[in-house]
Motif scaffolding. Structure first.
Motif, mmCIF file in Angstrom:
data_model
loop_
_atom_site.group_PDB
_atom_site.id
_atom_site.type_symbol
_atom_site.label_atom_id
_atom_site.label_comp_id
_atom_site.label_asym_id
_atom_site.label_seq_id
_atom_site.Cartn_x
_atom_site.Cartn_y
_atom_site.Cartn_z
ATOM 1 N N LYS A 169 -21.647 12.525 -16.997
ATOM 2 C CA LYS A 169 -21.500 10.990 -17.125
ATOM 3 C C LYS A 169 -20.456 10.244 -16.833
ATOM 4 N N GLY A 170 -19.771 10.516 -15.499
ATOM 5 C CA GLY A 170 -19.043 9.981 -15.071
ATOM 6 C C GLY A 170 -19.091 9.786 -13.546
ATOM 7 N N THR A 171 -18.130 9.183 -12.725
ATOM 8 C CA THR A 171 -18.316 9.111 -11.397
ATOM 9 C C THR A 171 -16.912 9.421 -10.745
ATOM 10 N N ASP A 172 -16.818 10.570 -9.725
ATOM 11 C CA ASP A 172 -15.780 11.500 -9.412
ATOM 12 C C ASP A 172 -15.184 10.675 -7.952
ATOM 13 N N PHE A 173 -14.110 10.157 -7.967
ATOM 14 C CA PHE A 173 -13.592 9.595 -7.065
ATOM 15 C C PHE A 173 -12.623 10.691 -6.341
ATOM 16 N N ALA A 174 -12.824 11.391 -5.038
ATOM 17 C CA ALA A 174 -11.833 12.366 -4.701
ATOM 18 C C ALA A 174 -10.882 11.562 -3.773
ATOM 19 N N ALA A 175 -9.553 12.000 -4.035
ATOM 20 C CA ALA A 175 -8.590 11.471 -3.095
ATOM 21 C C ALA A 175 -7.245 12.380 -3.305
ATOM 22 N N ASN A 176 -6.411 12.007 -2.585
ATOM 23 C CA ASN A 176 -5.162 12.872 -2.322
ATOM 24 C C ASN A 176 -4.344 13.343 -3.755
ATOM 25 N N TYR A 177 -3.971 14.317 -3.767
ATOM 26 C CA TYR A 177 -3.005 14.640 -5.064
ATOM 27 C C TYR A 177 -2.040 13.569 -5.014
ATOM 28 N N TYR A 207 -5.511 12.396 -19.467
ATOM 29 C CA TYR A 207 -6.606 11.201 -19.336
ATOM 30 C C TYR A 207 -6.283 10.003 -20.134
ATOM 31 N N VAL A 208 -6.763 8.805 -19.674
ATOM 32 C CA VAL A 208 -6.216 7.398 -20.307
ATOM 33 C C VAL A 208 -7.630 6.858 -20.596
ATOM 34 N N LEU A 223 -9.853 10.551 -16.157
ATOM 35 C CA LEU A 223 -9.511 11.957 -16.314
ATOM 36 C C LEU A 223 -9.031 12.744 -15.027
ATOM 37 N N HIS A 224 -8.378 13.935 -15.501
ATOM 38 C CA HIS A 224 -7.925 14.852 -14.591
ATOM 39 C C HIS A 224 -6.432 14.341 -13.875
ATOM 40 N N MET A 225 -5.736 13.602 -14.413
ATOM 41 C CA MET A 225 -4.652 12.924 -13.819
ATOM 42 C C MET A 225 -3.465 13.711 -13.835
ATOM 43 N N SER A 226 -2.633 13.733 -12.704
ATOM 44 C CA SER A 226 -1.581 14.862 -12.575
ATOM 45 C C SER A 226 -0.331 14.367 -13.725
ATOM 46 N N LYS A 227 -0.452 12.995 -13.786
ATOM 47 C CA LYS A 227 0.580 12.559 -14.883
ATOM 48 C C LYS A 227 0.234 11.296 -15.111
ATOM 49 N N SER A 230 -12.282 21.405 -9.726
ATOM 50 C CA SER A 230 -11.793 22.410 -8.760
ATOM 51 C C SER A 230 -11.096 21.639 -7.349
ATOM 52 N N GLY A 231 -10.660 20.306 -7.737
ATOM 53 C CA GLY A 231 -10.018 19.747 -6.455
ATOM 54 C C GLY A 231 -9.624 18.417 -7.257
ATOM 55 N N PRO A 232 -8.592 17.852 -6.584
ATOM 56 C CA PRO A 232 -7.976 16.500 -6.857
ATOM 57 C C PRO A 232 -8.675 15.318 -6.815
ATOM 58 N N HIS A 233 -9.249 14.616 -8.058
ATOM 59 C CA HIS A 233 -10.071 13.522 -8.093
ATOM 60 C C HIS A 233 -9.889 12.740 -9.490
ATOM 61 N N VAL A 234 -10.196 11.653 -9.594
ATOM 62 C CA VAL A 234 -10.311 11.081 -10.943
ATOM 63 C C VAL A 234 -11.888 10.841 -11.456
ATOM 64 N N CYS A 235 -11.975 11.341 -12.459
ATOM 65 C CA CYS A 235 -13.624 11.183 -13.049
ATOM 66 C C CYS A 235 -13.589 9.818 -13.674
#
Length: 421
Positions: free
Chosen positions: A279-287, A311-312, A325-329, A354-359
């Motif tokens: 139920k989200g959209t994943d935006f892959a980007a560099n860590y 997450y926020v 979601l899935h933030m490093s910080k 499995s890889g750096p992204h924001v859901c």
């Protein structure tokens, strides 16, 4: 006879001396005194240096014969404007000293860069501090380019600095998906660049107008001030519709890719390839890539929890809520009001990923929906009472954008036009 000859030589010598003294006097008068930072430099010994590692403001002034009680008085007097404890190694400074045998420091000038300096004057009993800014010349420039890879690479190839690229991305954030730019798309930007002493770059000014040619369409942006009292300008297209919308298209400015869309029937390898709604959209980007709020609102949740990782969650109004979601910080706390475009965290791999992204998750009336399919609210167009003034204003700007042929699959280039004063 000899006596007469001696008198003639004496008269000639005296006349020559007078001429030399007269010429020297005239030369001194002709030489203009140099003024800098509001001081006549002829009245001082001028010392220019750079702060070394381990040097403090006190050490520097002590070396130039200022006693520590006076140094303490100076620091206390100016602390509301200039904190002397924060002078940095590598920064240049100028000291003006007395011209007597002691050569005691009387003025300290700390140079911040870009023509800015703080001037501390302590030659008298009254200590003064003032900020100095060199005159800035504003030049209007025109940049044209063709997309061969992405916007930032093309802008960089034109010799333009990243903050101008980010400004362009901000203007078009609601109307153009930079991820979907195609090779051969082109643009033209009319912007201001600031210079000190005609050659030293001192930042950018306004982006006055721009046009992107994408998918055969021209997407215009014109900076226009609708309300002179509020003093805030917005960007509009050629029809007077505001480019800004209530929501940004993505939580990352550019240089991302959509790695997974909203899909209620998606099968996920991480969970044994069973059908599990996404139920989200994943935006892959560099860590470490900044994550931004897609709209203004109040932070409802800011936590580390299970598969969400860091997450926020932000409530925008009674209708819309978003989650990241899935933030490093995380950068924001619960209860904080954030504005559209504010950085709220950074891309990471926390939680189930499995890889750096924001859901990016999106709620409408409490139901999770696909933001890419939603017809989201837009800002109000220009008021009809103002529109005639707007159309008259953009006339020459649109002519400027349209009447030099847009580049098509040619090498990137940049042209310059000096602003008319």
């Amino acid at each position: 006879m000899k006596k007469l000859a001696f008198l003639v030589v004496l008269v000639i010598s005296f006349s020559s001396c007078n001429n030399i003294e007269k010429k020297e006097s005239e030369a001194k008068k002709a030489k203009k005194s140099e003024f800098r930072f509001g001081y006549k430099l002829d009245d001082y010994n001028v010392i220019q240096d750079t702060i070394k590692n381990g040097e403090s403001f006190g050490v520097i002034l002590d070396r130039h014969h200022v006693l520590y009680p006076q140094i303490s008085d100076i620091a206390t007097s100016v602390k509301e404007v200039f904190d002397v404890t924060k002078v940095k190694a590598g920064k240049p400074y100028t000291i003006l000293t007395s011209k007597d045998s002691i050569q005691k420091a009387q003025v300290f000038i700390y140079k911040h860069g870009n023509g800015k300096a703080t001037v501390l004057d302590f030659k008298d009993s009254i200590i003064t501090v003032k900020l100095h800014q060199k005159p800035i010349k504003i030049v209007e420039k025109i940049a044209t380019g063709v997309i061969n890879y992405n916007l930032s690479v093309t802008m960089d190839s034109l010799g333009l600095k990243p903050n101008l690229t980010w400004e362009v991305a901000d203007i078009y954030a609601w109307t153009l998906d930079f991820y979907r730019l195609q090779k051969g798309d082109s643009f033209k930007i009319v912007y201001e660049e600031k210079f000190i002493d005609d050659t030293i770059h001192a930042g950018y000014g306004k982006i006055k107008s721009a046009v992107f040619k994408h998918n055969g369409k021209k997407l215009y942006a014109f900076r226009f001030l609708t309300d002179s009292i509020k003093g805030k300008a917005e960007y509009y297209n050629e029809l007077g519709n505001m480019l800004r919308s209530q929501f940004l298209k993505a939580p990352i400015k550019f240089q991302y890719r959509i790695s997974s869309r909203y899909n209620l029937n998606r099968r996920i390898a991480l969970y044994g390839n069973i059908a599990r709604p996404h139920k989200g959209t994943d935006f892959a980007a560099n860590y470490g890539t900044p994550i931004i709020a897609t709209a203004s609102g109040t932070v409802l949740e800011s936590a580390m929890k299970g598969g969400n990782g860091n997450y926020v969650k932000i409530k925008h109004n009674s209708t819309y809520t978003t989650q990241y979601l899935h933030m490093s910080k995380r950068k924001v706390k619960v209860g904080k009001y954030v504005r559209q475009g504010d950085v709220i965290g950074w891309v990471g791999m926390t939680g189930n990923t499995s890889g750096p992204h924001v859901c990016y998750r999106f709620w409408k009336f409490g139901q999770q929906v696909d933001p890419l399919r939603e017809k989201l609210p837009t800002a109000q167009p220009i008021d009809q009472s103002v529109k005639p003034r707007f159309l008259k204003f953009i006339g020459p700007l649109k002519y400027q954008l349209d009447n030099k042929k847009m580049p098509a699959r040619k090498p990137d280039n940049i042209t310059e036009t000096i602003a008319k004063k």
